[in-house]
Design a protein around this motif. Structure first.
Motif, short mmCIF file in Angstrom:
data_model
loop_
_atom_site.label_atom_id
_atom_site.label_comp_id
_atom_site.label_asym_id
_atom_site.label_seq_id
_atom_site.Cartn_x
_atom_site.Cartn_y
_atom_site.Cartn_z
N LEU A 173 -29.56 -18.57 -31.29
CA LEU A 173 -27.13 -20.13 -31.12
C LEU A 173 -26.65 -19.66 -32.06
O LEU A 173 -26.96 -20.16 -33.36
N GLN A 174 -26.01 -18.03 -31.76
CA GLN A 174 -25.18 -17.98 -32.88
C GLN A 174 -23.40 -18.47 -32.67
O GLN A 174 -23.41 -18.75 -31.70
N MET A 175 -23.04 -19.46 -34.20
CA MET A 175 -21.63 -20.10 -33.89
C MET A 175 -21.22 -19.13 -35.44
O MET A 175 -21.08 -19.38 -36.03
N LEU A 176 -19.90 -18.94 -34.60
CA LEU A 176 -19.16 -18.13 -34.93
C LEU A 176 -17.97 -19.01 -35.09
O LEU A 176 -17.97 -20.07 -34.63
N SER A 177 -16.58 -19.37 -36.09
CA SER A 177 -15.32 -19.55 -36.47
C SER A 177 -15.83 -21.35 -36.27
O SER A 177 -15.23 -21.94 -35.09
N LEU A 178 -17.01 -21.84 -37.24
CA LEU A 178 -17.30 -22.71 -37.06
C LEU A 178 -16.05 -23.37 -37.94
O LEU A 178 -15.39 -23.49 -38.45
N GLU A 179 -16.36 -24.97 -37.08
CA GLU A 179 -15.22 -26.35 -37.65
C GLU A 179 -15.42 -27.68 -37.85
O GLU A 179 -17.06 -28.12 -37.67
N PRO A 180 -14.91 -28.41 -38.76
CA PRO A 180 -14.96 -29.54 -38.73
C PRO A 180 -15.50 -30.09 -38.12
O PRO A 180 -16.89 -31.28 -38.00
N GLU A 181 -15.39 -30.25 -37.27
CA GLU A 181 -15.49 -31.09 -35.76
C GLU A 181 -17.28 -30.91 -35.10
O GLU A 181 -18.28 -31.49 -34.28
N ASP A 182 -17.74 -29.38 -35.52
CA ASP A 182 -18.96 -29.05 -35.25
C ASP A 182 -20.08 -29.33 -36.16
O ASP A 182 -20.91 -28.88 -35.66
N THR A 183 -19.85 -30.51 -36.84
CA THR A 183 -21.14 -30.57 -37.32
C THR A 183 -21.35 -32.21 -37.27
O THR A 183 -21.12 -32.73 -36.39
N ALA A 184 -22.98 -31.46 -37.13
CA ALA A 184 -23.71 -32.42 -36.05
C ALA A 184 -25.59 -32.32 -36.69
O ALA A 184 -25.48 -31.05 -37.26
N VAL A 185 -25.96 -33.04 -36.04
CA VAL A 185 -27.49 -32.62 -36.09
C VAL A 185 -27.54 -31.45 -34.77
O VAL A 185 -27.22 -32.73 -33.60
N TYR A 186 -28.47 -30.12 -34.95
CA TYR A 186 -28.27 -29.24 -33.72
C TYR A 186 -29.83 -29.47 -32.58
O TYR A 186 -31.01 -29.29 -33.99
N TYR A 187 -30.18 -29.59 -31.79
CA TYR A 187 -31.50 -29.56 -31.12
C TYR A 187 -31.35 -28.68 -30.21
O TYR A 187 -30.36 -27.93 -29.64
N CYS A 188 -32.33 -27.79 -30.41
CA CYS A 188 -33.26 -26.94 -28.95
C CYS A 188 -33.98 -27.93 -27.86
O CYS A 188 -34.90 -28.74 -28.54
N ALA A 189 -33.86 -27.44 -26.62
CA ALA A 189 -35.03 -28.60 -25.75
C ALA A 189 -35.14 -27.32 -24.97
O ALA A 189 -34.68 -26.37 -24.91
N ALA A 190 -36.45 -27.28 -24.12
CA ALA A 190 -37.45 -27.07 -22.99
C ALA A 190 -36.57 -27.37 -21.63
O ALA A 190 -37.36 -28.98 -22.05
N GLY A 191 -36.66 -27.19 -20.37
CA GLY A 191 -36.87 -27.71 -19.21
C GLY A 191 -37.27 -26.71 -18.77
O GLY A 191 -37.52 -26.20 -18.59
N PRO A 192 -37.66 -27.58 -16.74
CA PRO A 192 -37.55 -27.25 -15.70
C PRO A 192 -37.13 -25.28 -15.37
O PRO A 192 -35.63 -25.10 -15.64
N ALA A 193 -37.89 -24.26 -15.28
CA ALA A 193 -37.03 -22.89 -15.31
C ALA A 193 -35.91 -22.90 -14.37
O ALA A 193 -34.74 -22.16 -14.72
N PHE A 194 -36.08 -23.55 -13.05
CA PHE A 194 -35.26 -23.44 -12.02
C PHE A 194 -34.24 -24.67 -12.57
O PHE A 194 -33.65 -25.58 -11.52
N LEU A 195 -33.37 -25.25 -13.19
CA LEU A 195 -32.83 -25.98 -13.61
C LEU A 195 -31.20 -25.82 -12.97
O LEU A 195 -30.87 -25.15 -13.52
N ALA A 196 -30.75 -27.22 -12.05
CA ALA A 196 -29.52 -26.31 -11.52
C ALA A 196 -28.54 -26.62 -12.79
O ALA A 196 -28.32 -27.81 -13.67
N PHE A 197 -27.47 -25.69 -12.50
CA PHE A 197 -26.77 -25.02 -13.71
C PHE A 197 -25.35 -26.67 -14.10
O PHE A 197 -25.10 -26.79 -14.85
N GLY A 198 -25.47 -27.46 -12.58
CA GLY A 198 -25.01 -28.64 -12.62
C GLY A 198 -25.18 -29.63 -13.68
O GLY A 198 -24.67 -30.56 -13.88
N ARG A 199 -26.97 -29.55 -13.65
CA ARG A 199 -27.47 -29.91 -14.69
C ARG A 199 -27.87 -29.44 -16.16
O ARG A 199 -28.68 -30.77 -16.74
N CYS A 200 -27.11 -28.67 -16.08
CA CYS A 200 -28.14 -28.21 -17.83
C CYS A 200 -27.59 -28.52 -19.40
O CYS A 200 -28.31 -27.78 -19.59
N LEU A 201 -26.86 -29.39 -19.15
CA LEU A 201 -26.32 -29.78 -20.03
C LEU A 201 -26.24 -30.91 -20.22
O LEU A 201 -25.40 -32.10 -21.20
#
Length: 126
Positions: free
Chosen positions: A80-108
């Protein structure tokens, strides 16, 4: 069992950039949908991007145009390339793996994912 490990976090000044990596090991992950999430103190976990193995990616409006997700399925690494970072981007970041054909409507949505990394801190501050 699939294990995910994030790296690349840290402290960066506003306007700076960072690239996070997520290394997968264990069960086959090449076909999985990979999501990136973040959680700031006192806030709910927020989905910021999700990518299918084909490379098709969806971004949250809050990061669109600034963040770019990619993956190397042969090496089982997502980035995950992150540019133009802002103070509001401060957080703990996680990656996750899910089903191969996860609907885009649910993938966030965090509940759509089976496996999670331990998270890594990103702090944007001067």
């Amino acid at each position: 069992q699939l294990q995910l490990v994030e790296s690349g976090g840290g402290l960066v000044q506003p306007g700076g950039s960072l690239t996070l990596s997520c290394a997968a090991s264990g069960s086959t992950s090449g076909g999985a949908t990979i999501g990136w999430f973040r959680q700031a103190p006192g806030k709910e976990r927020e989905g910021i991007s999700c990518s299918r193995s084909s490379g098709t990616t969806r971004y949250a409006d809050s990061v669109k145009g600034r963040f770019s997700a990619s993956r190397d399925s042969a090496r089982n690494i997502a980035s995950l390339q992150m540019l133009s970072l802002e103070p509001e981007d401060t957080a703990v970041y996680y990656c996750a793996a899910g089903p191969a054909f996860l609907a885009f409507g649910r993938c966030l949505l965090p509940g759509s994912y089976n496996y999670w990394g331990q998270g890594i801190q990103v702090t944007v501050s001067s």
